[in-house]
Design an enzyme around this catalytic site. Structure first.
Site, short mmCIF file in Angstrom:
data_model
loop_
_atom_site.label_atom_id
_atom_site.label_comp_id
_atom_site.label_asym_id
_atom_site.label_seq_id
_atom_site.Cartn_x
_atom_site.Cartn_y
_atom_site.Cartn_z
N ASP A 1 -0.47 -1.51 -4.07
CA ASP A 1 -2.00 -1.89 -3.80
C ASP A 1 -2.87 -0.57 -3.70
OD1 ASP A 1 -4.17 -3.40 -2.86
OD2 ASP A 1 -3.50 -3.21 -0.72
N HIS A 2 -3.94 -0.26 -4.16
CA HIS A 2 -4.69 0.73 -4.13
C HIS A 2 -4.24 2.02 -4.41
CE1 HIS A 2 -8.46 -0.99 -2.84
NE2 HIS A 2 -7.78 -1.94 -2.22
N SER B 1 0.94 -1.13 -0.03
CA SER B 1 -0.10 -0.06 0.05
C SER B 1 0.94 1.22 0.06
CB SER B 1 -0.84 0.08 1.22
OG SER B 1 -0.05 0.15 2.40
N GLY C 1 -9.68 -10.13 1.41
CA GLY C 1 -9.82 -11.59 1.88
C GLY C 1 -9.81 -12.24 3.10
N ASN D 1 -6.75 -10.86 -2.34
CA ASN D 1 -5.93 -10.04 -1.35
C ASN D 1 -6.30 -10.39 0.12
OD1 ASN D 1 -5.35 -9.04 -4.11
ND2 ASN D 1 -6.11 -7.03 -3.37
N HIS E 1 -10.81 -8.44 -3.49
CA HIS E 1 -10.19 -7.71 -2.21
C HIS E 1 -11.07 -8.22 -0.71
CE1 HIS E 1 -7.48 -4.32 -4.13
NE2 HIS E 1 -7.93 -5.02 -4.87
P1 13P Z 1 -7.98 -7.46 4.00
O1 13P Z 1 -7.16 -6.65 5.01
O2 13P Z 1 -9.39 -7.68 4.56
O3 13P Z 1 -7.39 -9.07 4.14
O4 13P Z 1 -7.89 -7.06 2.60
C1 13P Z 1 -6.76 -6.72 2.00
C2 13P Z 1 -6.90 -6.11 0.89
O5 13P Z 1 -7.87 -6.45 0.13
C3 13P Z 1 -5.71 -5.24 0.25
O6 13P Z 1 -6.08 -4.50 -0.96
#
Ligand code: 13P
Length: 287
Positions: A84-85, A49, A209, A229, A207
């Site tokens: 990520d994002h 992230s 997960g 994820n 996402h």
């Molecule tokens: P969690 O933190 O719920 O496992 O999600 C992670 C995620 O989707 C990162 O983009």
């Protein structure tokens, strides 16, 4: 060598399994995830992230650390290093720093602006051979201090973004980052089904997960999800193992405070979590 996530996800979608994206926060987590992937002969995606990137001293430091580990640990399974994002600026910074995969999260922009910015990144990533993840419909929960409610993406908007030539598509289907509330309605398989019908072979990304029950994970994979994820579950297992270690007074034994010893139980706990997830997602032996 880092690879784009394209080939591993195309294979996963065709083979009806999913590749795990595990977010990294420091050296110990990264090492634990890479060692587990190698031991299980599984492809893996390391998620970073923007907040974690800053914490780890910038994207260039992350690239240097991961590349060093691939060599020093003799990692031969496919590994993608994925933003990520990412914001638009973050995406460009990671491309310059040497990431092999990028997520541009334009879900908070009006769809026209999301499409325009995603198109520009598709062009750059294609030239450089990087994989690109786009998002339609925001994922609920808290991510780096930003809280959103779980949305269901519009399948037509998903098709419009998929047609831009992205590698993978994250679509909101009621999923949430972090812990799910007790009254959570569950994943919307109707939405997922409609998205897959419109986007065909496009690997879909789930996402959040961590808190999704196993049967829902399996059903989502059967409906076209090829990347899942996981972040919070690794954080929780790391925290729990560290807490137990400290509560048992083990950090005070021997020659006193040693960060290498203090972080070891957490790293072992992350290995166990990653193994459990790779087995559930079906990626073991697929490298
Ligand atoms: P969690 O933190 O719920 O496992 O999600 C992670 C995620 O989707 C990162 O983009």
């Amino acid at each position: 060598m880092l690879v784009s996530a394209k080939e591993m996800l195309t294979k996963a979608k065709a083979g009806k399994y999913a590749v795990g994206q595990f977010n990294i926060n420091n050296l110990e987590w990264t090492k634990a995830i890479l060692q587990t992937a190698q031991e299980l002969n599984s492809p893996v995606i390391l998620g970073v992230s923007e907040g974690a990137g800053k914490y780890m001293c910038g994207y260039k430091t992350v690239v240097g650390m991961v590349n060093g580990m691939l060599e020093e640990l003799n990692i031969t399974v496919p590994v993608a290093l994925h933003l990520d994002h990412g914001s638009f600026e973050g995406a460009k910074a990671c491309i310059n720093a040497g990431f092999s995969s990028i997520m541009f999260d334009g879900s908070h922009y009006p769809i026209e602006e999301n499409i325009q910015k995603t198109t520009e990144l598709v062009h750059t990533c294609n030239i450089l051979g990087l994989s690109l993840e786009a998002e339609v419909g925001s994922i609920g929960g808290e991510e780096d201090g930003v809280v959103g409610a779980g949305e269901c993406a519009d399948p037509d908007e998903c098709k419009a973004v998929a047609d831009l030539g992205v590698t993978m598509l994250a679509a909101g289907i009621g999923n949430i980052h972090g812990k799910y509330p007790e009254n959570w309605a569950g994943l919307s398989f109707e939405t997922l089904d409609a998205i897959q019908a419109k986007t065909g072979d496009m690997p879909l990304v789930l996402h959040g997960g961590t808190g999704i029950p196993e049967d829902m994970i399996k059903k989502a994979i059967s409906l076209g999800v090829a990347k899942i994820n996981v972040n919070t579950e690794c954080q929780l297992s790391f925290q729990e193992a560290t807490r137990k270690y400290i509560e048992a007074g083990k950090d005070l034994e021997g020659k006193g405070f040693d960060p290498r010893k203090l972080l070891a139980p957490g790293a072992e706990a992350i290995k166990a979590t990653v193994k459990e997830k790779m087995e559930l997602f079906g990626s073991v032996g697929k490298a």
